[in-house]
Design a protein around this motif. Structure first.
Motif, mmCIF file in Angstrom:
data_model
loop_
_atom_site.group_PDB
_atom_site.id
_atom_site.type_symbol
_atom_site.label_atom_id
_atom_site.label_comp_id
_atom_site.label_asym_id
_atom_site.label_seq_id
_atom_site.Cartn_x
_atom_site.Cartn_y
_atom_site.Cartn_z
ATOM 1 N N CYS A 266 40.490 39.768 35.934
ATOM 2 C CA CYS A 266 40.838 39.409 36.437
ATOM 3 C C CYS A 266 40.154 38.345 37.800
ATOM 4 O O CYS A 266 40.059 38.081 38.810
ATOM 5 N N THR A 267 39.848 39.855 38.222
ATOM 6 C CA THR A 267 39.429 39.785 39.785
ATOM 7 C C THR A 267 37.766 38.471 39.313
ATOM 8 O O THR A 267 37.452 38.087 40.184
ATOM 9 N N GLU A 268 36.965 38.515 38.579
ATOM 10 C CA GLU A 268 35.517 37.636 38.213
ATOM 11 C C GLU A 268 35.825 36.472 37.979
ATOM 12 O O GLU A 268 35.484 35.675 38.106
ATOM 13 N N LEU A 269 36.821 36.433 37.315
ATOM 14 C CA LEU A 269 38.061 35.121 37.340
ATOM 15 C C LEU A 269 38.226 34.168 38.465
ATOM 16 O O LEU A 269 38.394 33.457 38.171
ATOM 17 N N ASP A 270 39.323 35.693 39.176
ATOM 18 C CA ASP A 270 39.023 34.487 39.898
ATOM 19 C C ASP A 270 38.060 33.884 41.241
ATOM 20 O O ASP A 270 38.181 32.786 41.902
ATOM 21 N N LEU A 271 37.076 34.823 41.351
ATOM 22 C CA LEU A 271 36.127 34.354 41.416
ATOM 23 C C LEU A 271 35.350 33.046 41.360
ATOM 24 O O LEU A 271 34.555 32.645 41.615
ATOM 25 N N TYR A 272 35.359 33.097 39.926
ATOM 26 C CA TYR A 272 35.009 31.423 39.493
ATOM 27 C C TYR A 272 35.815 30.862 39.634
ATOM 28 O O TYR A 272 35.023 29.802 39.726
#
Length: 819
Positions: free
Chosen positions: A561-567
């Protein structure tokens, strides 16, 4: 083929094993002695520092509790101008959120009306109060919050504390004082926890005068001791040291002797009022709770190693026996004498279940819950006896065709049954019989068993059938009662589906399969779009939509989710750049950020880099944080909020009211927007609707006074809109206005309403000299009022049209995560 075994080599090997065993025992004895000496030295040298760390932690906990109760009273004082307001506040806030047993309003003439949590009212007067309370109320009349010294209340029948906060009139002058009474017993639980974590530790809270007003577990200090200096076992020198310690601003350690035994007294100031937390503990290593554990560990090592040595010698001698003995060891479990796993599979493959269509078999994978804990409690010998009892019971059951003991506590059974009800009843009967005999013959420790069941099919190998039983068993591995689970193809497919999601998530991110959807936030004053919440949909190459409910929980578990949120933050920034490139004043974008990302090192720098990448004013971005983040560490969260606001971003508290809601959360966070959870508007019971409306009215008023913008989600009816307008709420979001829609459809419907087609996206041009993100946030970004900030943007945005009637037919409601 049986290999030849040399007797001479066996004897030589036996002598080596014996010599190694003797030497190892000697070394183990030396190791045990050295371990005892080292542990004794380490304990005596580190006991004080470890104890001080534990006491410091609980001192902070008690101090936070006292300060939290004082903040709660100040918050209540904001809504109280007379005694009648107390009952209204009870109803609005809820008695569960008020820590005080009695709340009183003290007029400047000394009169008072007190209201208890139960609603009982009593009158009192300043002149009738104990001196401790008079001092605190007088301080509040002078404009300062205060807490009284502890005193005994005959009415309540215990020691109590009184918090007092000033009540200000509209003019700013003090018009009275609000008091809240807390029983000293509310501090006892914290002290008892400290005593439980540190066994043999006496704990108490006292004032600088030595008066003890709260106690934990006390085995040394008598419970009827009112003043610490009155304990007769203390010598004169010790009493003088205690008095000096109660005047110190730093922790004090005092060594003393009680009944010829050494003890350590610690007095630690809390930094709140004149309170101290005191402890009395043994200062002798042999009296510590670690001593017995170390001795048991050392003895256990010696016993286990000795047993292993004798077992090794025995096995070595047995190697001189026949091939039959070797075959026995190869095919049977040495503890239970049952088949081992390989022998079980061999016998399984010889059964006629693949050729005989009338065969009726089922395979059961049986385990014991928390077996490692049982091993630690019972020891190796009793644990082996426990396993042998289970094997004995399985041998005696006619329904059990064969079984094996595999991997510690696992038994795999083949039953001559196939009907699900019969198999379930038989497996539970086996569990009960095994537990009953274990409790009679070995130990009364509670035994809980769980099992998975799979049926045989001609096209499945024995390994595949056992694997199915193991999969079913995993579904109930956390059950704390006897449980039986049958293999479910749908559950297996679901796990496979989650596995496929996890396997393809990074490629999906790389291929931009995660799409930006927007749901409008409507300005209730103008009826126009003020902002939009950025939501995510996973749309694969085959145009199959995967909704957040299916992948967000998995991503939160595995950290993706950390990568998806930055995306998603990047996609929102790109859209704002798109608006600016086409001469349109952007609307505000709300982007949800997970706990894992917000507290990740370098998080702020990553957002700054994205903002600089698109060279956009950060004032159009609102970071949404979930309410439950604030219940863990408000100070740490505020630090992160301040870092984000330094970039020019706004901060919203999302889903307020869905979890542990309290006034302290709102008052303690530096936020720009508060978003009330949809549950406030989804109630159907008239009485609950009335309560929810009352709470929203109070919370909205509080937010207004704190200068916080308010948003309510879950708006689905016209009556919801009218109510929110009546309480002066700022923004509304829900299916009444629109569902989440693709960003292109959103722009066509709300942004570019005067054009036949929306403009194409231009390639991103890297600025020659990108401004710093913090510098890009003009000072008016924080000062703009909600309506004024979007005045120009709203001029081109049409009034939102209600679409609640068919919205739920297209896609499910959003999760509280905001994804």
């Amino acid at each position: 083929m049986v290999s030849y075994i040399s007797e001479i080599k066996l004897k030589q090997g036996l002598r080596k094993v014996s010599a190694i065993s003797v030497i190892s025992l000697l070394l183990l004895s030396l190791f045990a002695f050295a371990t005892f000496k080292v542990v004794s030295y380490v304990y005596n040298s580190s006991n004080s520092s470890e104890l001080e760390a534990a006491i410091s932690e609980y001192a902070i906990t008690i101090k936070r509790k006292a300060q939290g109760e004082m903040r709660a009273l100040r918050t209540l004082a904001m809504f109280t101008t007379k005694s009648d307001d107390i009952t209204k506040t009870y109803s609005a806030v809820g008695t569960d959120n008020i820590p005080f047993e009695v709340v009183g309003f003290w007029n400047l003439d000394g009169s008072c009306e007190q209201v208890s949590i139960s609603g009982a009212r009593t009158d009192s007067h300043y002149m009738n109060l104990p001196s401790q309370v008079k001092v605190a109320i007088s301080a509040a009349w002078l404009g300062r919050s205060a807490v009284s010294a502890p005193y005994y209340s005959p009415t309540i029948g215990s020691d109590i504390l009184t918090y007092v906060a000033p009540v200000h009139a509209t003019s700013g002058n003090v018009m009275g004082a609000l008091s809240g009474v807390v029983s000293q017993s509310s501090f006892d639980n914290t002290l008892e926890q400290l005593s439980m974590v540190n066994q043999g530790l006496d704990t108490f809270l006292c004032t600088a005068s030595g008066y003890i007003f709260s106690r934990g577990v006390n085995g040394i200090l008598p419970r009827d001791t009112k003043y610490i200096a009155d304990f007769k076992a203390f010598e004169g020198r010790t009493q003088d040291q205690i008095k000096a310690g109660l005047a110190s601003k730093n922790p004090v350690h005092i060594e003393t002797t009680i009944n010829d035994k050494s003890f350590l007294i610690t007095l630690t100031p809390l930094g709140f009022s004149d309170w101290y937390i005191g402890t009395i503990s043994s200062n002798e290593f042999t009296q510590s709770p670690y001593f017995k554990s170390i001795m048991i560990l050392i003895v256990s090592l010696v016993v286990i190693f000795t047993l292993c040595a004798f077992i090794a010698i025995y096995l070595f001698i047995s190697m001189k026996s026949s091939y039959k003995t070797q075959l026995l060891i190869a095919h049977y479990d040495p503890v239970t004498s049952a088949y081992n796993y390989q022998k079980f599979l061999l016998e399984f493959s010889n059964i006629d279940y693949r050729t005989n269509t009338n065969s009726s078999y089922s395979v059961v994978s049986l385990n014991i819950h928390d077996f490692s804990y049982i091993q630690d409690v019972l020891g190796e010998t009793q644990t082996d006896e426990l396993l042998r009892i289970i094997a004995r019971e399985l041998r005696e059951r006619d329904s059990v065709m064969m079984f094996c003991h595999h991997e510690l506590d696992q038994f795999i059974l083949m039953l001559r049954l196939r009907d699900q009800a019969e198999v379930d009843a038989e497996v539970r009967r086996i569990m009960e019989l095994c537990c009953r005999h274990i409790n009679i013959e070995v130990s009364t420790i509670p035994i809980v068993m769980y099992a998975g069941v799979a049926f045989t099919y001609p096209d499945l190998t024995p390994e595949k059938i056992v694997s199915r039983a193991d999969f079913a068993k995993k579904q109930v591995s956390k059950s704390y009662t006897h449980a039986v689970r049958f293999y479910d193809e749908n559950a297996y497919k679901k796990e496979a589906f989650l596995h496929s999601i996890e396997k393809s998530m990074r490629n999906a991110l790389k291929n931009e399969e995660f799409k930006l959807f927007l749901q409008p936030k409507i300005d209730l004053a103008t009826g126009k779009v003020y902002a939009a919440e950025a939501l995510v949909r996973w749309i694969s190459d085959s145009d199959v939509i995967v909704y957040p409910n299916d992948f967000i929980p998995l991503f939160e578990q595995n950290g993706f989710c950390t990568e998806l949120d930055l995306y998603m933050f990047d996609k929102a920034c790109a859209r704002i750049r798109y608006y600016l490139d086409n001469g349109v004043e952007p609307i505000y974008y709300s982007i949800n950020q997970t706990k894992l990302l917000i507290f990740q090192k370098g998080y702020t720098d990553k957002l700054r880099a994205i903002i600089n990448k698109y060279n956009i004013p950060p004032k159009y971005l609102v970071i949404e944080v979930l309410e439950d983040l604030a219940t863990h560490n408000v100070n740490e969260l505020n630090n992160r909020i301040n870092e984000l606001k330094s970039l020019g971003l706004s901060i919203a508290l999302d889903d307020f009211g869905s979890g542990y809601s309290s006034l302290n959360i709102v008052a303690g966070l530096d936020i720009d927007e508060i978003k009330f959870d949809r549950e406030f508007l989804l109630a159907e019971d008239p009485e609950q609707i009335k309560k929810n409306h009352m709470i929203l009215r109070v919370l909205s008023k509080l937010a207004k006074e704190l200068g916080i913008r308010t948003v309510v989600e879950g708006v689905e009816r016209n009556e919801d809109v009218e109510f929110l307008k009546s309480i002066d709420c700022d923004l509304a979001q829900g299916y009444y206005y629109d569902r989440p829609i693709p960003v292109e459809a959103f722009d066509k419907k709300y942004i570019f309403t005067d054009r036949d087609e929306i403009p194409p996206v231009k390639p991103l041009q890297a600025p020659a000299d990108a401004p710093d993100a913090a510098a890009g946030a003009s000072t008016d970004a924080d000062a703009e009022a909600p309506a004024a900030a979007a005045a120009d943007a709203d001029a081109a945005v049409p009034a939102a049209q209600p679409e609640a009637q068919d919205a739920t037919q297209d896609q499910p409601q959003e999760q509280s995560s905001g994804k």
